[in-house]
Structure formats: structure tokens, C-alpha cells
Scaffold this motif. Sequence first.
Motif, PDB file in Angstrom:
ATOM      1  N   ILE A   6       0.854  -1.188   0.000  1.00  0.00           N
ATOM      2  CA  ILE A   6       0.000   0.000   0.000  1.00  0.00           C
ATOM      3  C   ILE A   6       0.890   1.238   0.000  1.00  0.00           C
ATOM      4  O   ILE A   6       1.761   1.386   0.860  1.00  0.00           O
ATOM      5  CB  ILE A   6      -0.920   0.034   1.230  1.00  0.00           C
ATOM      6  CG1 ILE A   6      -1.834  -1.189   1.251  1.00  0.00           C
ATOM      7  CG2 ILE A   6      -1.754   1.317   1.235  1.00  0.00           C
ATOM      8  CD1 ILE A   6      -2.706  -1.277   2.496  1.00  0.00           C
ATOM      9  N   CYS A  11      -2.657   6.864  -0.653  1.00  0.00           N
ATOM     10  CA  CYS A  11      -3.939   6.499  -0.030  1.00  0.00           C
ATOM     11  C   CYS A  11      -4.568   7.708   0.648  1.00  0.00           C
ATOM     12  O   CYS A  11      -3.896   8.463   1.350  1.00  0.00           O
ATOM     13  CB  CYS A  11      -3.702   5.400   1.006  1.00  0.00           C
ATOM     14  SG  CYS A  11      -5.178   4.948   1.938  1.00  0.00           S
ATOM     15  N   ASP A  12      -5.861   7.885   0.429  1.00  0.00           N
ATOM     16  CA  ASP A  12      -6.558   8.984   1.113  1.00  0.00           C
ATOM     17  C   ASP A  12      -7.757   8.490   1.912  1.00  0.00           C
ATOM     18  O   ASP A  12      -8.616   9.275   2.300  1.00  0.00           O
ATOM     19  CB  ASP A  12      -6.971  10.066   0.126  1.00  0.00           C
ATOM     20  CG  ASP A  12      -8.130   9.622  -0.745  1.00  0.00           C
ATOM     21  OD1 ASP A  12      -8.485   8.421  -0.704  1.00  0.00           O
ATOM     22  OD2 ASP A  12      -8.700  10.477  -1.459  1.00  0.00           O
ATOM     23  N   GLY A  13      -7.820   7.190   2.154  1.00  0.00           N
ATOM     24  CA  GLY A  13      -8.864   6.673   3.026  1.00  0.00           C
ATOM     25  C   GLY A  13     -10.237   6.588   2.413  1.00  0.00           C
ATOM     26  O   GLY A  13     -11.239   6.692   3.109  1.00  0.00           O
ATOM     27  N   VAL A  14     -10.304   6.383   1.109  1.00  0.00           N
ATOM     28  CA  VAL A  14     -11.608   6.193   0.465  1.00  0.00           C
ATOM     29  C   VAL A  14     -12.202   4.844   0.892  1.00  0.00           C
ATOM     30  O   VAL A  14     -13.408   4.705   1.043  1.00  0.00           O
ATOM     31  CB  VAL A  14     -11.461   6.258  -1.071  1.00  0.00           C
ATOM     32  CG1 VAL A  14     -12.783   5.943  -1.751  1.00  0.00           C
ATOM     33  CG2 VAL A  14     -10.948   7.622  -1.499  1.00  0.00           C
ATOM     34  N   PHE A  15     -11.357   3.842   1.046  1.00  0.00           N
ATOM     35  CA  PHE A  15     -11.707   2.496   1.505  1.00  0.00           C
ATOM     36  C   PHE A  15     -12.578   1.702   0.543  1.00  0.00           C
ATOM     37  O   PHE A  15     -13.376   0.877   0.966  1.00  0.00           O
ATOM     38  CB  PHE A  15     -12.334   2.529   2.903  1.00  0.00           C
ATOM     39  CG  PHE A  15     -11.353   3.068   3.910  1.00  0.00           C
ATOM     40  CD1 PHE A  15     -10.113   2.492   4.052  1.00  0.00           C
ATOM     41  CD2 PHE A  15     -11.658   4.184   4.668  1.00  0.00           C
ATOM     42  CE1 PHE A  15      -9.185   3.002   4.947  1.00  0.00           C
ATOM     43  CE2 PHE A  15     -10.746   4.694   5.565  1.00  0.00           C
ATOM     44  CZ  PHE A  15      -9.506   4.105   5.714  1.00  0.00           C
ATOM     45  N   ALA A  16     -12.390   1.947  -0.734  1.00  0.00           N
ATOM     46  CA  ALA A  16     -12.993   1.044  -1.713  1.00  0.00           C
ATOM     47  C   ALA A  16     -12.364  -0.342  -1.611  1.00  0.00           C
ATOM     48  O   ALA A  16     -12.969  -1.343  -1.973  1.00  0.00           O
ATOM     49  CB  ALA A  16     -12.801   1.597  -3.118  1.00  0.00           C
ATOM     50  N   CYS A  17     -11.151  -0.400  -1.099  1.00  0.00           N
ATOM     51  CA  CYS A  17     -10.435  -1.680  -1.011  1.00  0.00           C
ATOM     52  C   CYS A  17     -11.058  -2.612   0.026  1.00  0.00           C
ATOM     53  O   CYS A  17     -11.050  -3.829  -0.152  1.00  0.00           O
ATOM     54  CB  CYS A  17      -8.966  -1.432  -0.682  1.00  0.00           C
ATOM     55  SG  CYS A  17      -8.677  -0.379   0.766  1.00  0.00           S
ATOM     56  N   ALA A  32      -5.484   3.015   4.816  1.00  0.00           N
ATOM     57  CA  ALA A  32      -5.570   1.568   4.643  1.00  0.00           C
ATOM     58  C   ALA A  32      -4.287   0.881   5.090  1.00  0.00           C
ATOM     59  O   ALA A  32      -3.181   1.401   4.916  1.00  0.00           O
ATOM     60  CB  ALA A  32      -5.854   1.244   3.176  1.00  0.00           C
ATOM     61  N   CYS A  61      -9.159   0.732  -6.229  1.00  0.00           N
ATOM     62  CA  CYS A  61      -8.568   1.908  -5.589  1.00  0.00           C
ATOM     63  C   CYS A  61      -8.481   3.058  -6.589  1.00  0.00           C
ATOM     64  O   CYS A  61      -7.803   2.941  -7.606  1.00  0.00           O
ATOM     65  CB  CYS A  61      -7.178   1.577  -5.058  1.00  0.00           C
ATOM     66  SG  CYS A  61      -6.369   3.008  -4.322  1.00  0.00           S
ATOM     67  N   PRO A  62      -9.139   4.166  -6.301  1.00  0.00           N
ATOM     68  CA  PRO A  62      -9.155   5.275  -7.263  1.00  0.00           C
ATOM     69  C   PRO A  62      -7.819   6.003  -7.359  1.00  0.00           C
ATOM     70  O   PRO A  62      -7.620   6.788  -8.290  1.00  0.00           O
ATOM     71  CB  PRO A  62     -10.252   6.190  -6.712  1.00  0.00           C
ATOM     72  CG  PRO A  62     -10.278   5.917  -5.251  1.00  0.00           C
ATOM     73  CD  PRO A  62      -9.948   4.455  -5.116  1.00  0.00           C
ATOM     74  N   LEU A  63      -6.949   5.741  -6.441  1.00  0.00           N
ATOM     75  CA  LEU A  63      -5.667   6.461  -6.412  1.00  0.00           C
ATOM     76  C   LEU A  63      -4.481   5.549  -6.726  1.00  0.00           C
ATOM     77  O   LEU A  63      -3.332   5.951  -6.555  1.00  0.00           O
ATOM     78  CB  LEU A  63      -5.489   7.125  -5.047  1.00  0.00           C
ATOM     79  CG  LEU A  63      -6.573   8.163  -4.754  1.00  0.00           C
ATOM     80  CD1 LEU A  63      -6.524   8.608  -3.322  1.00  0.00           C
ATOM     81  CD2 LEU A  63      -6.429   9.355  -5.683  1.00  0.00           C
ATOM     82  N   ALA A  65      -3.221   3.109  -5.201  1.00  0.00           N
ATOM     83  CA  ALA A  65      -2.347   3.029  -4.033  1.00  0.00           C
ATOM     84  C   ALA A  65      -2.011   1.593  -3.641  1.00  0.00           C
ATOM     85  O   ALA A  65      -1.213   1.382  -2.740  1.00  0.00           O
ATOM     86  CB  ALA A  65      -2.999   3.743  -2.853  1.00  0.00           C
ATOM     87  N   ILE A  66      -2.637   0.617  -4.302  1.00  0.00           N
ATOM     88  CA  ILE A  66      -2.405  -0.779  -3.953  1.00  0.00           C
ATOM     89  C   ILE A  66      -1.686  -1.466  -5.107  1.00  0.00           C
ATOM     90  O   ILE A  66      -2.099  -1.348  -6.262  1.00  0.00           O
ATOM     91  CB  ILE A  66      -3.732  -1.512  -3.682  1.00  0.00           C
ATOM     92  CG1 ILE A  66      -4.469  -0.839  -2.533  1.00  0.00           C
ATOM     93  CG2 ILE A  66      -3.482  -2.990  -3.384  1.00  0.00           C
ATOM     94  CD1 ILE A  66      -5.892  -1.348  -2.345  1.00  0.00           C
TER      95      ILE A  66
END
Length: 90
Positions: A6, A11-17, A32, A61-63, A65-66
Motif C-alpha cells: 500500500i 492512499c486517502d482513506g476512500v476504503f474502496a479496497c 488503509a 482503488c481510485p488512487l 495506491a495498492i
Amino acid sequence: MYRITIDRDACDGVFACLVRDDRFVEDSEGLAAIEVDDRTAIEAIFDDDRRDDAEQAAAACPLDAIHVESVEEDPGAVDAPASDTEEVQP
Ligand code: SF4
């Protein structure tokens, strides 16, 4: 065997993951992390049949980050844990 990483800077904490793979959790910093053996980490290696779940989390993940990548063997400790997020030891 595969590694999940990660990028905590992205990561901005959207938490789609979290809804794609329940190994992803929100840590105390609101970002995350990966839950492994009751600890959290920003990088972990798995040798199981759940790579698809991780890939779906990465795709969601929209960014971007994973990251999920194949690894040959467990190299041991991981680098750069978040301040309250532990490293995963073999
Ligand atoms: S979906 Fe991506 S940006 Fe959102 S919490 Fe998960 S890793 Fe972070």
C-alpha cells in the motif's frame, strides 16, 4: 506467492479496497493497512488463493495506491512501516 503493498502517500482513506478484500483495514491514522496475524502492515507477502481479491482491491482503488506483484520467496521483514503499523516478520 505474491506481495501486496500500500502506497500510504497515495492512499486517502476512500476504503474502496475494504469491501473487495477483508485483509484491508482502516488503521488509527485513517488510512488503509493490511491485516496479517492480528497486526497491520503496509506490505505483506501471501502464499494463498486470495490474490484475485487483492487484485480486485487494487483495481478498485481510485488512487492506484495498492500494488500486487508476484514474488519468488519471502524476503523477510518489510520496509517503512507506518508509525503505528508494524512490520510483518516471517
Ligand atoms: S481504496 Fe486505495 S485510497 Fe482508498 S483506502 Fe484503499 S488503498 Fe487507500
